[in-house]
Scaffold this motif. Structure first.
Motif, PDB file in Angstrom:
ATOM      1  N   ILE A   1       0.860  -1.166  -0.036  1.00  0.00           N
ATOM      2  CA  ILE A   1      -0.081  -0.094  -0.084  1.00  0.00           C
ATOM      3  C   ILE A   1       0.936   1.376   0.117  1.00  0.00           C
ATOM      4  O   ILE A   1       0.694   2.217  -0.699  1.00  0.00           O
ATOM      5  CB  ILE A   1      -1.078   0.169   1.324  1.00  0.00           C
ATOM      6  N   MET A   2       1.957   1.248   0.825  1.00  0.00           N
ATOM      7  CA  MET A   2       2.782   2.385   0.745  1.00  0.00           C
ATOM      8  C   MET A   2       3.582   2.398  -0.451  1.00  0.00           C
ATOM      9  O   MET A   2       3.554   3.659  -0.801  1.00  0.00           O
ATOM     10  CB  MET A   2       4.024   2.172   1.907  1.00  0.00           C
ATOM     11  N   LEU A   3       4.086   1.516  -1.077  1.00  0.00           N
ATOM     12  CA  LEU A   3       4.809   1.710  -2.412  1.00  0.00           C
ATOM     13  C   LEU A   3       3.790   2.314  -3.384  1.00  0.00           C
ATOM     14  O   LEU A   3       4.204   2.911  -4.121  1.00  0.00           O
ATOM     15  CB  LEU A   3       5.201   0.180  -2.639  1.00  0.00           C
ATOM     16  N   LEU A   4       2.574   1.679  -3.323  1.00  0.00           N
ATOM     17  CA  LEU A   4       1.628   2.299  -4.435  1.00  0.00           C
ATOM     18  C   LEU A   4       1.394   3.629  -4.262  1.00  0.00           C
ATOM     19  O   LEU A   4       1.094   4.404  -5.140  1.00  0.00           O
ATOM     20  CB  LEU A   4       0.388   1.230  -4.315  1.00  0.00           C
ATOM     21  N   ARG A   5       1.224   4.170  -2.884  1.00  0.00           N
ATOM     22  CA  ARG A   5       0.870   5.547  -2.756  1.00  0.00           C
ATOM     23  C   ARG A   5       2.041   6.485  -3.120  1.00  0.00           C
ATOM     24  O   ARG A   5       1.795   7.587  -3.562  1.00  0.00           O
ATOM     25  CB  ARG A   5       0.098   5.877  -1.263  1.00  0.00           C
TER      26      ARG A   5
ATOM     27  N   VAL B   1       7.647   3.621  -5.661  1.00  0.00           N
ATOM     28  CA  VAL B   1       8.888   2.943  -5.157  1.00  0.00           C
ATOM     29  C   VAL B   1      10.372   3.773  -5.136  1.00  0.00           C
ATOM     30  O   VAL B   1      11.031   3.619  -4.229  1.00  0.00           O
ATOM     31  CB  VAL B   1       9.110   1.614  -6.238  1.00  0.00           C
ATOM     32  N   PHE B   2      10.569   4.402  -6.172  1.00  0.00           N
ATOM     33  CA  PHE B   2      11.636   5.268  -6.477  1.00  0.00           C
ATOM     34  C   PHE B   2      11.646   6.421  -5.349  1.00  0.00           C
ATOM     35  O   PHE B   2      12.832   6.660  -4.766  1.00  0.00           O
ATOM     36  CB  PHE B   2      11.710   5.755  -7.845  1.00  0.00           C
ATOM     37  N   SER B   3      10.480   6.978  -5.026  1.00  0.00           N
ATOM     38  CA  SER B   3      10.662   8.090  -3.982  1.00  0.00           C
ATOM     39  C   SER B   3      11.026   7.556  -2.651  1.00  0.00           C
ATOM     40  O   SER B   3      11.915   8.203  -2.070  1.00  0.00           O
ATOM     41  CB  SER B   3       9.079   8.673  -3.949  1.00  0.00           C
TER      42      SER B   3
END
Length: 493
Positions: free
Chosen positions: A151-155, A158-160
């Motif tokens: 969920i965190m990666l989607l929001r 990934v690069f950020s």
């Protein structure tokens, strides 16, 4: 004439012999104002890096009745919780060494648990909320944790997230230079020199927000996740300096720990084992240089003379009279209000139906309308819970009655916790008068943590010893470590 010549020769020989005899040098006395981790660490390192012939009596003055400064605990519902400096990083090597040296036990704070549910509140709704599982089964907890990572990666991207992690790692690795051996680590006369040597100075010239935009973080990540971290750890927005921001972000990672029973025990233990004369309930009102010693006058109507004086408490809100006067850049302290409540949150305040729907850690975005920066669960009891609230202003009872459906016990503490950070930062000098009046807290404008306090204190102790010895080359200091464990214990600690 021959007898007179013999007399003169004898006098010359006696004079030469006297000159060849070593002078009896009295050990230097040191007065330290403040018994927090900084003052305690200065005393510790002075003892560690000198012998009794160099440093004699050390006095520590504390205006309160307990040591520890901004490290303190509160007791609520029969449990002890950190009220001030609460968490330590796994690479805080001075704190780790203190813990081992003093036979203290490390523990993992509840709010440092990776499985802690998190929500970001904007004053109206949760803009981000992790999944929460009440199951104690390891397999279920791992699945929920994995789902939250997705969920965190989607929001936030990934690069950020990777760039944020890299930004912190680079800053931490530069900070680790302060633990290098003496042969490769100079002694620093200024904060600027100390930061430039480690490659951290440029991070204090721009804001955290500017630094993170340059390294490629998404605006949403900065506005939400980064912001709640800086608000929780420093009570401020991403307009703090880049270095303070990097330290704040490092304090949100994994492996965080605290001292079982309270972090203040590090200060108490170091004072106990540093052969210190401790003055509790004694505030210093004036410091005067009398030509060869400093005279410190206290609220008890007493005077003390020391060859070296160390100010180990922020001067921003004190009224110590210095003679001759000193000059330091103006600075404001950021006050953090810590409110501890035993009771139950009101789910209706957050637009929810059940109290179980409220995350264990509620962080907030940057908004003048929000009355608190964070609310976290410290302990779950049989019928209620203990919470810790951080806010920039005092929490009024009427507001607390809106946020909570039940309040059994409430404790409020106002901390002058950290400098109010900005960029570019300016720094007070380590040496306030060009002689032997030192200001440990000058380094706080770079970053303020228990560990940065210990790092600054070690440099101050080394600086004192080198200047007392007359050594002028601080790039290759001639110091060694001495063992001193025969100190008298202070039962009042």
């Amino acid at each position: 004439m021959n007898k007179q010549h013999q007399r003169i020769t004898s006098l010359v020989i006696c004079s030469i012999l006297l000159l060849l005899q070593p002078f009896h040098v009295h050990p230097h006395t040191v007065c330290i104002i403040g018994s927090g981790i900084g003052g305690a660490s200065v005393a510790h390192f002075l003892r560690r890096y000198s012998d009794p012939k160099t440093i004699g009596q050390i006095r520590i003055f504390e205006r309160n009745g307990v040591v520890g400064g901004r490290m303190a605990t509160v007791t609520i519902a029969g449990e002890t919780f950190e009220a001030g400096g609460s968490i330590l990083h796994p690479k805080n090597y001075h704190a780790l060494n203190y813990t081992k040296y003093l036979n203290l036990q490390a523990s993992k704070p509840k709010h440092a648990d990776d499985s802690l549910s998190l929500g970001i509140w904007d004053g109206h709704k949760f803009v981000y909320k992790t999944l929460n599982s009440k199951s104690n089964l390891p397999i279920i907890r791992r699945l929920v944790s994995f789902a939250n990572s997705i969920i965190m990666l989607l929001r936030y991207g990934v690069f950020s997230l990777f760039r944020m992690s890299s930004f912190v790692e680079v800053a931490v690795n530069k900070f680790l230079r302060y633990y290098e051996v003496f042969e490769s680590r100079p002694v620093f006369e200024s904060v600027e020199g100390m930061l430039k040597w480690a490659g951290l100075y440029n991070l204090t010239r721009r804001t955290l927000g500017e630094e993170l935009v340059e390294v490629g973080l998404s605006p949403l990540l900065i506005q939400e996740l980064v912001t709640i971290i800086t608000r929780i750890n420093y009570g401020q927005s991403v307009n703090i300096s880049g270095l303070a921001g990097a330290v704040s972000l490092a304090g949100s990672g994994g492996g965080l720990w605290a001292v079982e029973g309270g972090n203040w025990q590090m200060a108490a233990g170091l004072i106990n084992r540093s052969d210190v004369v401790l003055h509790l309930h004694e505030e210093i009102e004036s410091v005067s240089y009398l030509g060869d010693v400093y005279e410190l006058n206290s609220t008890e109507g007493k005077s003390y003379n020391c060859q070296v004086a160390v100010v180990a408490t922020p001067l921003d809100e004190l009224n110590i009279l210095f003679n001759p006067g000193i000059s330091i850049p103006p600075r404001k302290l950021q006050h953090t209000h810590a409110t501890f409540v035993r009771g139950l949150l009101n789910p209706a305040y957050f637009g929810l139906d059940e109290i179980s729907d409220i995350p264990e850690l509620v962080g907030t975005i940057e908004s003048v309308d929000l009355p608190f920066t964070s609310i976290s669960i410290l302990k779950q009891h049989e019928k209620d819970m203990t919470y810790k609230i951080f806010s920039r202003k005092p929490m009024a009872d009427a507001l607390l009655d809106d946020i909570f459906s039940l309040r059994v016990e409430t404790i409020k503490i106002n901390w002058a916790a950290y400098p109010h950070y900005h960029a570019p930062e300016t720094y007070a000098p380590f040496i306030l008068d060009g002689k032997h009046l030192y200001y440990f807290n000058a380094f706080e404008n770079a970053a303020s943590t228990m560990e940065t306090s210990a790092v600054s204190a070690e440099n101050i102790a080394r600086l004192i010893l080198l200047r007392l010895s007359g050594q002028v080359d601080y790039s290759s200091p001639n110091l060694q470590s001495f063992s001193n464990d025969s100190a008298e214990n202070h039962s009042e600690l």
